[in-house]
Design a protein around this motif. Structure first.
Motif, PDB file in Angstrom:
ATOM      1  N   ASP A  20       0.811  -1.217   0.000  1.00 38.93           N
ATOM      2  CA  ASP A  20       0.000   0.000   0.000  1.00 38.93           C
ATOM      3  C   ASP A  20       0.845   1.267   0.000  1.00 38.93           C
ATOM      4  O   ASP A  20       0.312   2.361  -0.175  1.00 38.93           O
ATOM      5  N   GLY A  21       2.120   1.124   0.201  1.00 39.40           N
ATOM      6  CA  GLY A  21       2.992   2.301   0.199  1.00 39.40           C
ATOM      7  C   GLY A  21       3.411   2.706  -1.203  1.00 39.40           C
ATOM      8  O   GLY A  21       4.247   3.594  -1.376  1.00 39.40           O
ATOM      9  N   HIS A  22       2.870   2.053  -2.195  1.00 39.44           N
ATOM     10  CA  HIS A  22       3.248   2.341  -3.579  1.00 39.44           C
ATOM     11  C   HIS A  22       2.163   3.184  -4.255  1.00 39.44           C
ATOM     12  O   HIS A  22       0.969   2.928  -4.081  1.00 39.44           O
ATOM     13  N   ALA A  23       2.600   4.200  -4.997  1.00 45.85           N
ATOM     14  CA  ALA A  23       1.634   5.114  -5.634  1.00 45.85           C
ATOM     15  C   ALA A  23       0.710   4.384  -6.621  1.00 45.85           C
ATOM     16  O   ALA A  23      -0.488   4.685  -6.709  1.00 45.85           O
ATOM     17  N   ASP A  24       1.289   3.410  -7.350  1.00 47.44           N
ATOM     18  CA  ASP A  24       0.470   2.653  -8.320  1.00 47.44           C
ATOM     19  C   ASP A  24      -0.699   1.954  -7.615  1.00 47.44           C
ATOM     20  O   ASP A  24      -1.826   1.956  -8.099  1.00 47.44           O
ATOM     21  N   GLN A  26      -2.144   2.730  -4.724  1.00 48.14           N
ATOM     22  CA  GLN A  26      -3.150   3.701  -4.267  1.00 48.14           C
ATOM     23  C   GLN A  26      -3.981   4.236  -5.438  1.00 48.14           C
ATOM     24  O   GLN A  26      -5.195   4.401  -5.330  1.00 48.14           O
ATOM     25  N   ALA A  27      -3.298   4.489  -6.541  1.00 50.76           N
ATOM     26  CA  ALA A  27      -4.017   5.008  -7.717  1.00 50.76           C
ATOM     27  C   ALA A  27      -5.011   3.966  -8.233  1.00 50.76           C
ATOM     28  O   ALA A  27      -6.161   4.298  -8.562  1.00 50.76           O
ATOM     29  N   TYR A  28      -4.574   2.706  -8.260  1.00 51.42           N
ATOM     30  CA  TYR A  28      -5.490   1.636  -8.705  1.00 51.42           C
ATOM     31  C   TYR A  28      -6.686   1.517  -7.760  1.00 51.42           C
ATOM     32  O   TYR A  28      -7.812   1.315  -8.198  1.00 51.42           O
TER      33      TYR A  28
ATOM     34  N   ARG B 170      -7.997   0.473 -17.324  1.00 53.44           N
ATOM     35  CA  ARG B 170      -7.642   0.710 -15.918  1.00 53.44           C
ATOM     36  C   ARG B 170      -6.202   1.225 -15.785  1.00 53.44           C
ATOM     37  O   ARG B 170      -5.920   2.088 -14.962  1.00 53.44           O
ATOM     38  N   LYS B 174      -5.245   4.734 -14.202  1.00 51.63           N
ATOM     39  CA  LYS B 174      -4.281   4.777 -13.076  1.00 51.63           C
ATOM     40  C   LYS B 174      -3.164   5.777 -13.369  1.00 51.63           C
ATOM     41  O   LYS B 174      -2.808   6.600 -12.530  1.00 51.63           O
ATOM     42  N   VAL B 177      -4.472   9.267 -12.985  1.00 49.50           N
ATOM     43  CA  VAL B 177      -4.683   9.637 -11.577  1.00 49.50           C
ATOM     44  C   VAL B 177      -3.338  10.045 -10.966  1.00 49.50           C
ATOM     45  O   VAL B 177      -3.239  11.065 -10.272  1.00 49.50           O
ATOM     46  N   ILE B 178      -2.301   9.267 -11.255  1.00 49.50           N
ATOM     47  CA  ILE B 178      -0.961   9.605 -10.719  1.00 49.50           C
ATOM     48  C   ILE B 178      -0.496  10.949 -11.284  1.00 49.50           C
ATOM     49  O   ILE B 178       0.020  11.806 -10.559  1.00 49.50           O
ATOM     50  N   LYS B 183       2.336  11.703  -7.101  1.00 49.43           N
ATOM     51  CA  LYS B 183       2.636  10.528  -6.265  1.00 49.43           C
ATOM     52  C   LYS B 183       2.541  10.863  -4.785  1.00 49.43           C
ATOM     53  O   LYS B 183       2.061  10.070  -3.982  1.00 49.43           O
ATOM     54  N   LEU B 186      -0.900  10.773  -3.256  1.00 46.23           N
ATOM     55  CA  LEU B 186      -1.487   9.443  -3.131  1.00 46.23           C
ATOM     56  C   LEU B 186      -0.942   8.676  -1.926  1.00 46.23           C
ATOM     57  O   LEU B 186      -1.588   7.763  -1.430  1.00 46.23           O
ATOM     58  N   LEU B 187       0.261   9.045  -1.510  1.00 45.01           N
ATOM     59  CA  LEU B 187       0.905   8.253  -0.442  1.00 45.01           C
ATOM     60  C   LEU B 187       0.661   8.848   0.946  1.00 45.01           C
ATOM     61  O   LEU B 187       0.314   9.976   1.087  1.00 45.01           O
TER      62      LEU B 187
END
Lengths: 132, 187
Positions: A20-24, A26-28, B170, B174, B177-178, B183, B186-187
């Motif tokens: 969950d620490g990865h931006a991909d 979270q974006a997904y 998707r 994605k 969104v990024i 980034k 999102l984190l």
């Protein structure tokens, strides 16, 4: 297809352990969450009534067209008979009816058979094609 | 709940209330499909009515080889796509090059996408920019919970194409969104 991306999508969809620490990731998650939302649109309360009214109107129109064709057919038939009578100078001879009198049963059967065909047509054909 | 065979049999016998029941059972699915690809409400309602008119005309041809909802969705899909074709909407595929995928999403003014929207709203705005077939596949899978084979039957696409459309759409979403949120956000 990118196999890693595909695997990541599958894992997120299946709620399996992902980083969950990865931006991909979270974006997904945001993408999947948003995609599950239905469009903000609802049909009117009278929608079913409107469709049924349209169906009725269409059926009535089809019926009117069928009657118009029937009327046109009758007119054409009468016209054609009149033309034949005039062109061939046909005179009506009723003598053949006396001959037919010997086959009353056959005539009755013919009429009954035609009526039966009409009944079967109504019961079977029209049941399978309600719009006709 | 009345089963499909009994319902269809009643409709074929001319029972209008049975047809009304069929409409109420499936109007949500049809409305969702149409709403994903048609923008104006009047056109949407009109198109949904056309779908159920066609269902009524063709119900005698339904052969129970699929679920009734799948069959109705097939009609809705075809009519919606024909409607868009009449409006000369393009049916571009999404090529692999990033250069081209950028064309689907307005990048000059990302603030317009982010403005007054939560993150779901932002993603859905991006979905709106996708070609209609992609929007339909995404909606049928994620909102209606249909299987790949059912979506394939509805859209006439092979199952592999359905999977590929889902995956690519998707991934594209994605990436956007990024790009929009960054980034760090999102984190």
């Amino acid at each position: 297809m990118n196999r890693d991306e595909e695997k990541l999508q599958e894992k997120i969809e299946a709620n399996m352990g992902v980083d969950d620490g990865h931006a991909d990731t979270q974006a997904y998650r945001q993408v999947f969450q948003a995609l599950e939302k239905p469009p903000r649109y609802a049909l009117s309360d009278a929608f079913a009534d409107n469709v049924l009214r349209k169906v009725e109107r269409k059926e009535q129109r089809s019926l009117r067209v069928a009657y118009a064709w029937l009327a046109a057919g009758i007119v054409l038939l009468i016209g054609a008979c009149a033309a034949v009578v005039m062109l061939t100078e046909f005179t009506f001879e009723a003598g053949f009816l006396r001959g037919m009198a010997d086959y009353k049963g056959l005539l009755a059967f013919g009429v009954a058979f035609v009526l039966l065909l009409h009944w079967v047509d109504k019961r079977l054909i029209h049941r399978h094609h309600p719009s006709r | 709940m009345i089963d499909e065979r009994a319902l269809i049999s009643r409709i074929l016998q001319g029972d209008r209330q049975a047809f009304r029941l069929l409409i109420t059972q499936h109007e949500r699915l049809v409305a969702h499909m149409v709403a994903r690809v048609v923008k104006h409400d009047e056109e949407r309602e009109e198109l949904c009515q056309d779908v159920f008119m066609r269902v009524f005309e063709k119900i005698g041809d339904f052969n129970f080889q699929s679920k009734l909802s799948t069959w109705i969705a097939t009609i809705a899909y075809r009519l919606a796509i024909n409607h868009l074709r009449k409006q000369k909407m393009s049916f571009l595929d999404i090529p692999e090059e990033e250069r081209f995928t950028d064309l689907f999403v307005e990048e000059r003014n990302p603030a317009a996408i982010l403005e007054d929207e939560d993150s779901d709203g932002m993603v859905l705005k991006l979905v709106d920019k996708l070609p209609p077939q992609y929007k339909m596949v995404l909606m049928l899978y994620h909102v209606e919970g249909m299987r790949y084979d059912e979506i394939g039957e509805i859209t006439g696409m092979p199952e592999g194409t359905v999977k590929s459309y889902l995956f690519r759409a998707r991934t594209l979403l994605k990436d956007k969104v990024i790009k929009y949120l960054g980034k760090e956000e999102l984190l």
